[in-house]
Write an enzyme that holds these catalytic residues in place. Structure first.
Site, PDB file in Angstrom:
ATOM      1  CE  LYS A 167     -87.192  -8.076 -58.773  1.00 23.04           C
ATOM      2  NZ  LYS A 167     -86.341  -8.612 -59.583  1.00 23.04           N
ATOM      3  CD  GLN A 174     -83.565  -6.383 -61.377  1.00 28.40           C
ATOM      4  OE1 GLN A 174     -84.008  -7.332 -60.492  1.00 28.40           O
ATOM      5  NE2 GLN A 174     -84.652  -5.999 -61.935  1.00 28.40           N
ATOM      6  CG  ASP A 211     -84.521 -13.617 -61.484  1.00 29.90           C
ATOM      7  OD1 ASP A 211     -85.781 -13.054 -61.306  1.00 29.90           O
ATOM      8  OD2 ASP A 211     -83.626 -13.116 -61.593  1.00 29.90           O
TER       9      ASP A 211
HETATM   10  N1  L34 Z   1     -83.226 -10.647 -62.851  1.00 34.07           N
HETATM   11  N2  L34 Z   1     -84.209  -8.853 -63.870  1.00 34.07           N
HETATM   12  C1  L34 Z   1     -83.861 -10.236 -63.019  1.00 34.07           C
HETATM   13  N3  L34 Z   1     -85.348 -10.596 -62.956  1.00 34.07           N
HETATM   14  C2  L34 Z   1     -86.495 -10.023 -63.037  1.00 34.07           C
HETATM   15  O1  L34 Z   1     -87.737 -10.476 -62.553  1.00 34.07           O
HETATM   16  C3  L34 Z   1     -86.464  -8.726 -63.612  1.00 34.07           C
HETATM   17  N4  L34 Z   1     -87.450  -8.089 -63.946  1.00 34.07           N
HETATM   18  C4  L34 Z   1     -87.496  -7.206 -65.143  1.00 34.07           C
HETATM   19  C5  L34 Z   1     -86.401  -6.715 -65.395  1.00 34.07           C
HETATM   20  N5  L34 Z   1     -85.159  -7.487 -64.904  1.00 34.07           N
HETATM   21  C6  L34 Z   1     -85.041  -8.312 -64.033  1.00 34.07           C
HETATM   22  C7  L34 Z   1     -88.192  -7.511 -62.928  1.00 34.07           C
HETATM   23  O2  L34 Z   1     -88.333  -7.855 -61.625  1.00 34.07           O
HETATM   24  C8  L34 Z   1     -88.852  -6.390 -64.823  1.00 34.07           C
HETATM   25  N6  L34 Z   1     -89.049  -6.445 -63.595  1.00 34.07           N
HETATM   26  C9  L34 Z   1     -90.026  -5.770 -62.563  1.00 34.07           C
HETATM   27  C10 L34 Z   1     -90.056  -5.708 -61.328  1.00 34.07           C
HETATM   28  C11 L34 Z   1     -90.894  -4.925 -60.353  1.00 34.07           C
HETATM   29  C12 L34 Z   1     -91.900  -3.981 -61.068  1.00 34.07           C
HETATM   30  C13 L34 Z   1     -91.713  -3.972 -62.508  1.00 34.07           C
HETATM   31  C14 L34 Z   1     -90.719  -4.851 -63.351  1.00 34.07           C
HETATM   32  C15 L34 Z   1     -92.735  -3.017 -60.487  1.00 34.07           C
HETATM   33  O3  L34 Z   1     -92.678  -3.147 -59.202  1.00 34.07           O
HETATM   34  N7  L34 Z   1     -93.446  -2.409 -61.025  1.00 34.07           N
HETATM   35  C16 L34 Z   1     -94.346  -1.503 -60.514  1.00 34.07           C
HETATM   36  C17 L34 Z   1     -94.093   0.082 -60.563  1.00 34.07           C
HETATM   37  C18 L34 Z   1     -92.729   0.163 -60.467  1.00 34.07           C
HETATM   38  C19 L34 Z   1     -92.118   1.730 -60.689  1.00 34.07           C
HETATM   39  O4  L34 Z   1     -92.635   2.481 -60.067  1.00 34.07           O
HETATM   40  O5  L34 Z   1     -91.147   1.815 -61.366  1.00 34.07           O
HETATM   41  C20 L34 Z   1     -95.789  -1.532 -61.371  1.00 34.07           C
HETATM   42  O6  L34 Z   1     -96.676  -1.062 -60.662  1.00 34.07           O
HETATM   43  O7  L34 Z   1     -95.785  -2.231 -62.351  1.00 34.07           O
END
Ligand code: L34
Ligand code: NAD
Length: 328
Positions: free
Chosen positions: A78, A122, A145
Protein backbone atom coordinates in the site's frame (compact mmCIF):
# COMPACT_ATOMS: atom_id res chain seq x y z
CA UNK A 1 -13.08 -34.09 -43.48
CA UNK A 2 -13.99 -32.37 -40.24
CA UNK A 3 -10.41 -31.22 -39.94
CA UNK A 4 -10.46 -29.64 -43.38
CA UNK A 5 -13.70 -27.76 -42.71
CA UNK A 6 -12.38 -26.55 -39.37
CA UNK A 7 -9.28 -25.31 -41.10
CA UNK A 8 -11.23 -23.41 -43.70
CA UNK A 9 -13.30 -21.73 -41.00
CA UNK A 10 -10.12 -20.94 -39.17
CA UNK A 11 -8.76 -19.06 -42.14
CA UNK A 12 -11.86 -16.95 -42.46
CA UNK A 13 -12.07 -13.30 -41.45
CA UNK A 14 -11.74 -13.48 -37.67
CA UNK A 15 -9.00 -16.08 -37.88
CA UNK A 16 -7.45 -15.69 -34.46
CA UNK A 17 -10.71 -15.75 -32.60
CA UNK A 18 -11.98 -18.85 -34.40
CA UNK A 19 -8.71 -20.73 -33.96
CA UNK A 20 -8.70 -19.88 -30.28
CA UNK A 21 -12.27 -20.93 -29.65
CA UNK A 22 -12.01 -24.18 -31.63
CA UNK A 23 -8.62 -25.40 -30.51
CA UNK A 24 -8.22 -23.97 -27.03
CA UNK A 25 -10.70 -23.92 -24.19
CA UNK A 26 -8.35 -22.27 -21.76
CA UNK A 27 -9.77 -19.39 -19.73
CA UNK A 28 -8.65 -15.86 -20.31
CA UNK A 29 -6.50 -14.84 -17.37
CA UNK A 30 -7.53 -11.52 -15.84
CA UNK A 31 -4.27 -9.68 -15.22
CA UNK A 32 -5.05 -7.80 -12.00
CA UNK A 33 -1.50 -6.60 -11.68
CA UNK A 34 -1.54 -4.88 -15.09
CA UNK A 35 -5.03 -3.41 -14.61
CA UNK A 36 -4.02 -2.12 -11.17
CA UNK A 37 -0.97 -0.45 -12.70
CA UNK A 38 -3.14 1.26 -15.30
CA UNK A 39 -5.50 2.51 -12.57
CA UNK A 40 -2.63 3.81 -10.43
CA UNK A 41 -1.35 5.73 -13.45
CA UNK A 42 -4.76 7.35 -14.03
CA UNK A 43 -5.13 8.16 -10.33
CA UNK A 44 -1.70 9.80 -10.39
CA UNK A 45 -2.86 12.13 -13.15
CA UNK A 46 -6.12 12.88 -11.34
CA UNK A 47 -4.24 13.62 -8.12
CA UNK A 48 -1.88 16.00 -9.89
CA UNK A 49 -4.83 17.97 -11.23
CA UNK A 50 -6.43 18.05 -7.77
CA UNK A 51 -3.27 19.44 -6.20
CA UNK A 52 -2.98 22.01 -9.00
CA UNK A 53 -6.42 23.26 -7.95
CA UNK A 54 -4.86 24.19 -4.63
CA UNK A 55 -5.63 21.07 -2.61
CA UNK A 56 -3.05 19.73 -0.16
CA UNK A 57 -1.34 16.46 -1.15
CA UNK A 58 -3.67 13.67 0.06
CA UNK A 59 -2.36 11.74 3.06
CA UNK A 60 -3.04 8.16 4.18
CA UNK A 61 -2.06 6.73 7.55
CA UNK A 62 -2.06 2.96 8.06
CA UNK A 63 -1.91 1.46 11.54
CA UNK A 64 -0.52 -2.02 12.19
CA UNK A 65 -0.98 -3.56 15.63
CA UNK A 66 1.34 -6.50 16.33
CA UNK A 67 3.72 -8.22 13.94
CA UNK A 68 1.76 -10.29 11.46
CA UNK A 69 4.12 -10.82 8.47
CA UNK A 70 1.23 -10.84 5.96
CA UNK A 71 0.01 -7.46 7.29
CA UNK A 72 3.55 -6.07 6.94
CA UNK A 73 3.66 -7.20 3.31
CA UNK A 74 0.21 -5.88 2.42
CA UNK A 75 0.80 -2.51 4.06
CA UNK A 76 4.22 -2.27 2.40
CA UNK A 77 2.45 -2.77 -0.96
CA UNK A 78 0.00 0.00 0.00
CA UNK A 79 2.84 2.39 0.85
CA UNK A 80 4.59 1.64 -2.48
CA UNK A 81 1.32 2.34 -4.34
CA UNK A 82 0.90 5.64 -2.46
CA UNK A 83 4.34 6.73 -3.55
CA UNK A 84 3.56 5.86 -7.16
CA UNK A 85 0.23 7.72 -7.19
CA UNK A 86 1.61 10.70 -5.28
CA UNK A 87 -0.28 10.18 -2.01
CA UNK A 88 1.74 11.03 1.07
CA UNK A 89 1.67 8.14 3.53
CA UNK A 90 2.78 6.84 6.88
CA UNK A 91 2.65 3.50 8.70
CA UNK A 92 2.19 3.61 12.46
CA UNK A 93 3.39 0.42 14.13
CA UNK A 94 2.01 -0.44 17.56
CA UNK A 95 3.06 -3.43 19.70
CA UNK A 96 0.70 -6.41 20.08
CA UNK A 97 0.38 -5.46 23.77
CA UNK A 98 -1.43 -2.20 22.78
CA UNK A 99 -4.74 -1.95 24.63
CA UNK A 100 -8.02 -1.19 22.90
CA UNK A 101 -8.13 2.17 24.71
CA UNK A 102 -4.68 3.08 23.43
CA UNK A 103 -5.60 2.14 19.88
CA UNK A 104 -8.83 4.15 20.13
CA UNK A 105 -6.76 7.15 21.24
CA UNK A 106 -4.44 6.78 18.22
CA UNK A 107 -7.49 6.68 15.94
CA UNK A 108 -9.06 9.71 17.67
CA UNK A 109 -5.83 11.67 17.11
CA UNK A 110 -5.80 10.73 13.41
CA UNK A 111 -9.49 11.65 13.09
CA UNK A 112 -8.65 15.08 14.53
CA UNK A 113 -5.56 15.69 12.40
CA UNK A 114 -6.52 17.91 9.43
CA UNK A 115 -3.45 16.77 7.46
CA UNK A 116 -4.71 13.17 7.44
CA UNK A 117 -7.34 12.33 4.79
CA UNK A 118 -7.44 8.55 5.11
CA UNK A 119 -7.05 6.21 8.08
CA UNK A 120 -6.92 2.43 8.04
CA UNK A 121 -6.24 -0.11 10.75
CA UNK A 122 -4.83 -3.20 9.09
CA UNK A 123 -6.73 -6.36 10.10
CA UNK A 124 -6.50 -8.66 11.89
CA UNK A 125 -5.98 -6.86 15.20
CA UNK A 126 -4.89 -8.88 18.28
CA UNK A 127 -7.59 -10.98 19.97
CA UNK A 128 -8.03 -8.66 22.98
CA UNK A 129 -9.15 -5.84 20.66
CA UNK A 130 -12.69 -5.71 19.27
CA UNK A 131 -12.43 -5.33 15.51
CA UNK A 132 -15.90 -3.80 15.13
CA UNK A 133 -15.27 -1.16 17.81
CA UNK A 134 -12.07 -0.19 16.00
CA UNK A 135 -13.64 -0.01 12.53
CA UNK A 136 -16.49 2.12 13.87
CA UNK A 137 -14.05 4.49 15.59
CA UNK A 138 -12.50 5.63 12.31
CA UNK A 139 -14.17 8.86 11.17
CA UNK A 140 -16.62 7.96 8.40
CA UNK A 141 -15.13 10.56 6.02
CA UNK A 142 -11.58 9.22 6.54
CA UNK A 143 -12.65 5.55 6.49
CA UNK A 144 -10.87 4.59 3.24
CA UNK A 145 -11.42 0.88 4.01
CA UNK A 146 -15.19 1.40 4.03
CA UNK A 147 -15.46 -0.79 7.16
CA UNK A 148 -17.23 1.75 9.38
CA UNK A 149 -20.86 0.76 10.05
CA UNK A 150 -22.04 3.96 8.33
CA UNK A 151 -20.20 3.15 5.11
CA UNK A 152 -21.44 -0.46 5.14
CA UNK A 153 -24.97 0.88 5.82
CA UNK A 154 -24.72 3.33 2.94
CA UNK A 155 -23.59 0.54 0.63
CA UNK A 156 -26.49 -1.66 1.77
CA UNK A 157 -28.92 1.20 1.06
CA UNK A 158 -27.51 2.04 -2.42
CA UNK A 159 -26.17 5.37 -1.12
CA UNK A 160 -22.91 7.05 -2.07
CA UNK A 161 -20.10 6.26 0.38
CA UNK A 162 -16.76 4.53 0.54
CA UNK A 163 -16.89 0.92 -0.67
CA UNK A 164 -14.47 -1.68 0.79
CA UNK A 165 -11.44 -2.08 -1.47
CA UNK A 166 -11.57 -5.82 -2.16
CA UNK A 167 -15.21 -6.05 -3.35
CA UNK A 168 -14.65 -2.83 -5.29
CA UNK A 169 -11.57 -4.46 -6.84
CA UNK A 170 -13.66 -7.44 -7.99
CA UNK A 171 -16.35 -5.15 -9.42
CA UNK A 172 -13.75 -3.11 -11.29
CA UNK A 173 -12.10 -6.25 -12.70
CA UNK A 174 -15.46 -7.56 -13.95
CA UNK A 175 -16.23 -4.21 -15.58
CA UNK A 176 -12.77 -3.90 -17.07
CA UNK A 177 -13.14 -7.33 -18.70
CA UNK A 178 -16.68 -6.54 -19.89
CA UNK A 179 -18.09 -9.53 -18.02
CA UNK A 180 -21.89 -9.42 -18.28
CA UNK A 181 -23.44 -9.49 -14.79
CA UNK A 182 -26.92 -8.01 -15.39
CA UNK A 183 -29.45 -10.79 -14.75
CA UNK A 184 -26.70 -13.42 -14.48
CA UNK A 185 -26.23 -15.93 -11.67
CA UNK A 186 -23.44 -15.15 -9.22
CA UNK A 187 -22.22 -17.19 -6.27
CA UNK A 188 -20.20 -15.67 -3.45
CA UNK A 189 -18.35 -18.32 -1.46
CA UNK A 190 -17.68 -16.97 2.05
CA UNK A 191 -19.75 -14.60 4.21
CA UNK A 192 -17.21 -12.36 5.95
CA UNK A 193 -18.35 -8.85 6.84
CA UNK A 194 -15.35 -7.14 5.22
CA UNK A 195 -15.22 -8.98 1.90
CA UNK A 196 -18.10 -11.32 1.06
CA UNK A 197 -21.03 -9.35 2.46
CA UNK A 198 -20.17 -6.10 0.60
CA UNK A 199 -19.31 -8.28 -2.43
CA UNK A 200 -22.78 -9.86 -2.41
CA UNK A 201 -24.36 -6.41 -2.06
CA UNK A 202 -22.39 -5.03 -5.01
CA UNK A 203 -23.29 -8.03 -7.14
CA UNK A 204 -27.05 -8.06 -6.51
CA UNK A 205 -27.95 -4.38 -6.07
CA UNK A 206 -29.41 -2.09 -8.71
CA UNK A 207 -27.03 -0.56 -11.23
CA UNK A 208 -29.07 2.61 -11.49
CA UNK A 209 -28.26 3.87 -7.97
CA UNK A 210 -25.17 5.49 -6.50
CA UNK A 211 -23.19 2.30 -5.91
CA UNK A 212 -23.52 1.38 -9.62
CA UNK A 213 -24.03 -2.23 -8.62
CA UNK A 214 -24.11 -5.22 -10.93
CA UNK A 215 -27.74 -6.49 -11.08
CA UNK A 216 -26.88 -10.19 -10.73
CA UNK A 217 -28.89 -12.90 -8.96
CA UNK A 218 -26.76 -13.80 -5.96
CA UNK A 219 -26.34 -16.88 -3.80
CA UNK A 220 -24.10 -16.80 -0.72
CA UNK A 221 -22.43 -20.05 0.37
CA UNK A 222 -20.49 -20.44 3.62
CA UNK A 223 -18.99 -22.95 6.03
CA UNK A 224 -22.36 -24.61 6.71
CA UNK A 225 -23.24 -25.03 3.05
CA UNK A 226 -22.82 -28.79 2.50
CA UNK A 227 -20.04 -29.49 -0.05
CA UNK A 228 -22.51 -31.09 -2.47
CA UNK A 229 -24.73 -28.00 -2.31
CA UNK A 230 -21.73 -25.72 -2.76
CA UNK A 231 -20.84 -27.63 -5.91
CA UNK A 232 -24.42 -27.50 -7.16
CA UNK A 233 -24.76 -23.74 -6.64
CA UNK A 234 -21.36 -23.07 -8.17
CA UNK A 235 -22.18 -25.12 -11.27
CA UNK A 236 -25.14 -22.83 -11.95
CA UNK A 237 -23.09 -19.68 -11.64
CA UNK A 238 -21.96 -17.41 -14.46
CA UNK A 239 -19.72 -15.65 -11.95
CA UNK A 240 -18.07 -17.25 -8.90
CA UNK A 241 -16.32 -15.08 -6.33
CA UNK A 242 -14.53 -17.12 -3.69
CA UNK A 243 -13.15 -15.64 -0.45
CA UNK A 244 -12.59 -18.42 2.06
CA UNK A 245 -8.91 -19.20 2.69
CA UNK A 246 -8.93 -22.88 1.66
CA UNK A 247 -6.58 -23.89 -1.14
CA UNK A 248 -8.20 -26.08 -3.78
CA UNK A 249 -11.77 -25.47 -2.55
CA UNK A 250 -13.09 -24.74 -6.05
CA UNK A 251 -12.42 -27.57 -8.47
CA UNK A 252 -13.06 -28.08 -12.18
CA UNK A 253 -16.25 -30.12 -11.68
CA UNK A 254 -17.82 -27.19 -9.78
CA UNK A 255 -17.47 -24.70 -12.64
CA UNK A 256 -19.83 -24.20 -15.57
CA UNK A 257 -17.94 -24.03 -18.88
CA UNK A 258 -17.26 -20.38 -19.71
CA UNK A 259 -17.96 -19.04 -16.22
CA UNK A 260 -15.92 -16.21 -14.72
CA UNK A 261 -14.01 -17.28 -11.61
CA UNK A 262 -12.67 -14.60 -9.28
CA UNK A 263 -10.30 -15.90 -6.61
CA UNK A 264 -10.00 -13.61 -3.59
CA UNK A 265 -8.40 -16.24 -1.33
CA UNK A 266 -4.77 -15.95 -0.32
CA UNK A 267 -3.01 -18.94 1.20
CA UNK A 268 0.67 -19.53 1.86
CA UNK A 269 1.48 -23.17 1.22
CA UNK A 270 4.67 -25.19 0.91
CA UNK A 271 5.59 -26.05 -2.66
CA UNK A 272 6.20 -29.80 -2.71
CA UNK A 273 8.83 -29.54 -5.45
CA UNK A 274 10.95 -26.70 -4.11
CA UNK A 275 10.15 -26.84 -0.37
CA UNK A 276 9.61 -23.07 -0.49
CA UNK A 277 6.44 -21.26 0.49
CA UNK A 278 4.23 -19.95 -2.28
CA UNK A 279 0.94 -18.06 -2.58
CA UNK A 280 -2.16 -19.78 -3.91
CA UNK A 281 -5.84 -18.87 -3.92
CA UNK A 282 -8.92 -20.95 -3.12
CA UNK A 283 -9.33 -22.14 -6.71
CA UNK A 284 -7.50 -25.07 -8.25
CA UNK A 285 -6.13 -22.74 -10.91
CA UNK A 286 -4.56 -25.27 -13.29
CA UNK A 287 -7.72 -27.39 -13.42
CA UNK A 288 -10.33 -24.65 -13.40
CA UNK A 289 -8.65 -22.62 -16.15
CA UNK A 290 -9.45 -25.52 -18.48
CA UNK A 291 -13.21 -24.91 -18.14
CA UNK A 292 -13.69 -21.30 -17.05
CA UNK A 293 -14.08 -18.43 -19.51
CA UNK A 294 -12.16 -15.99 -17.30
CA UNK A 295 -10.08 -16.54 -14.19
CA UNK A 296 -7.99 -14.41 -11.82
CA UNK A 297 -4.57 -15.70 -10.74
CA UNK A 298 -3.09 -15.62 -7.23
CA UNK A 299 -0.82 -13.76 -6.88
CA UNK A 300 -1.41 -11.01 -9.44
CA UNK A 301 -5.22 -10.95 -9.43
CA UNK A 302 -7.47 -9.38 -6.80
CA UNK A 303 -4.60 -8.49 -4.39
CA UNK A 304 -2.95 -5.72 -6.44
CA UNK A 305 -6.38 -4.41 -7.44
CA UNK A 306 -7.36 -4.15 -3.75
CA UNK A 307 -4.37 -1.88 -3.23
CA UNK A 308 -5.30 0.22 -6.29
CA UNK A 309 -8.87 0.60 -4.99
CA UNK A 310 -7.53 1.80 -1.65
CA UNK A 311 -5.69 4.51 -3.57
CA UNK A 312 -8.93 5.40 -5.38
CA UNK A 313 -10.81 5.57 -2.06
CA UNK A 314 -8.11 7.77 -0.53
CA UNK A 315 -8.27 10.25 -3.39
CA UNK A 316 -12.07 10.23 -3.19
CA UNK A 317 -11.97 10.88 0.57
CA UNK A 318 -9.46 13.72 0.12
CA UNK A 319 -11.62 15.31 -2.58
CA UNK A 320 -14.79 15.05 -0.45
CA UNK A 321 -13.00 16.65 2.48
CA UNK A 322 -11.45 19.43 0.37
CA UNK A 323 -14.61 20.49 -1.44
CA UNK A 324 -16.73 20.24 1.75
CA UNK A 325 -14.19 22.38 3.57
CA UNK A 326 -14.06 24.96 0.78
CA UNK A 327 -17.82 25.31 0.59
CA UNK A 328 -18.30 25.67 4.37
N1 L34 B 1 -8.00 -2.89 7.26
N2 L34 B 1 -7.20 -4.95 6.65
C1 L34 B 1 -7.72 -3.76 6.30
N3 L34 B 1 -7.98 -3.43 5.01
C2 L34 B 1 -7.72 -4.31 4.01
O1 L34 B 1 -8.04 -4.00 2.75
C3 L34 B 1 -7.12 -5.54 4.33
N4 L34 B 1 -6.75 -6.46 3.37
C4 L34 B 1 -6.81 -7.90 3.70
C5 L34 B 1 -6.13 -8.12 5.04
N5 L34 B 1 -6.44 -7.09 6.02
C6 L34 B 1 -6.90 -5.86 5.68
C7 L34 B 1 -5.81 -6.24 2.44
O2 L34 B 1 -5.39 -5.14 2.14
C8 L34 B 1 -6.01 -8.51 2.56
N6 L34 B 1 -5.41 -7.40 1.87
C9 L34 B 1 -4.47 -7.54 0.83
C10 L34 B 1 -3.71 -6.47 0.36
C11 L34 B 1 -2.75 -6.64 -0.62
C12 L34 B 1 -2.54 -7.89 -1.17
C13 L34 B 1 -3.29 -8.96 -0.73
C14 L34 B 1 -4.26 -8.78 0.28
C15 L34 B 1 -1.48 -8.08 -2.20
O3 L34 B 1 -0.74 -7.17 -2.50
N7 L34 B 1 -1.36 -9.28 -2.77
C16 L34 B 1 -0.35 -9.63 -3.74
C17 L34 B 1 0.73 -10.53 -3.18
C18 L34 B 1 1.22 -10.16 -1.82
C19 L34 B 1 2.30 -11.10 -1.29
O4 L34 B 1 3.26 -11.33 -2.02
O5 L34 B 1 2.14 -11.59 -0.17
C20 L34 B 1 -1.04 -10.44 -4.86
O6 L34 B 1 -0.51 -10.44 -5.96
O7 L34 B 1 -2.08 -11.06 -4.59
P1 NAD C 1 -12.77 -14.95 6.78
O1 NAD C 1 -11.42 -15.57 6.91
O2 NAD C 1 -13.23 -13.98 7.79
O3 NAD C 1 -13.88 -16.08 6.70
C1 NAD C 1 -13.86 -17.15 5.84
C2 NAD C 1 -15.25 -17.42 5.31
O4 NAD C 1 -15.23 -18.64 4.59
C3 NAD C 1 -16.33 -17.55 6.37
O5 NAD C 1 -17.38 -16.67 6.04
C4 NAD C 1 -16.78 -19.00 6.29
O6 NAD C 1 -18.17 -19.16 6.51
C5 NAD C 1 -16.38 -19.40 4.90
N1 NAD C 1 -16.05 -20.83 4.76
C6 NAD C 1 -15.21 -21.57 5.53
N2 NAD C 1 -15.13 -22.82 5.07
C7 NAD C 1 -15.93 -22.89 3.99
C8 NAD C 1 -16.28 -23.91 3.09
N3 NAD C 1 -15.76 -25.13 3.20
N4 NAD C 1 -17.14 -23.63 2.08
C9 NAD C 1 -17.66 -22.39 1.94
N5 NAD C 1 -17.36 -21.38 2.78
C10 NAD C 1 -16.52 -21.62 3.78
O7 NAD C 1 -12.90 -14.33 5.31
P2 NAD C 1 -12.19 -13.12 4.57
O8 NAD C 1 -11.63 -12.13 5.52
O9 NAD C 1 -13.20 -12.72 3.58
O10 NAD C 1 -10.96 -13.82 3.84
C11 NAD C 1 -11.13 -14.90 2.99
C12 NAD C 1 -9.87 -15.15 2.16
O11 NAD C 1 -9.64 -14.03 1.32
C13 NAD C 1 -8.59 -15.32 2.97
O12 NAD C 1 -7.77 -16.22 2.30
C14 NAD C 1 -7.97 -13.92 2.94
O13 NAD C 1 -6.56 -13.97 3.09
C15 NAD C 1 -8.34 -13.48 1.55
N6 NAD C 1 -8.43 -12.04 1.34
C16 NAD C 1 -7.86 -11.55 0.22
C17 NAD C 1 -7.97 -10.20 -0.08
C18 NAD C 1 -7.38 -9.70 -1.36
O14 NAD C 1 -7.27 -8.51 -1.55
N7 NAD C 1 -7.01 -10.55 -2.29
C19 NAD C 1 -8.64 -9.35 0.78
C20 NAD C 1 -9.23 -9.86 1.93
C21 NAD C 1 -9.14 -11.23 2.19
Amino acid sequence: MLRRSLRSIAFSASRNYVVKSLYSNMAQIIDGKAIAQEIRFQLGKELKQFVEEGAPVPHLTAVIVGDDPASEKYVANKMIACREVGISSETKRLPSSTTQEELLQVIADLNQDPRVNGVLVQLPVPEHINERTICNAVNVDKDVDGFNELNIGRLALDMDGIIPATPLAVKTLLEHQNIETHGRNAVVVGRSKNVSLPMAILLHADGKYATKALDATVTICHRYTPPKELARYCRQADIIVVAVGKPGLITKDMVKPGACVIDVGINRIKDENTGKFKLVGDVDFEEVRQVAGHITPVPGGVGPMTVAMLMQNTLKAAKNQFYDRKSS
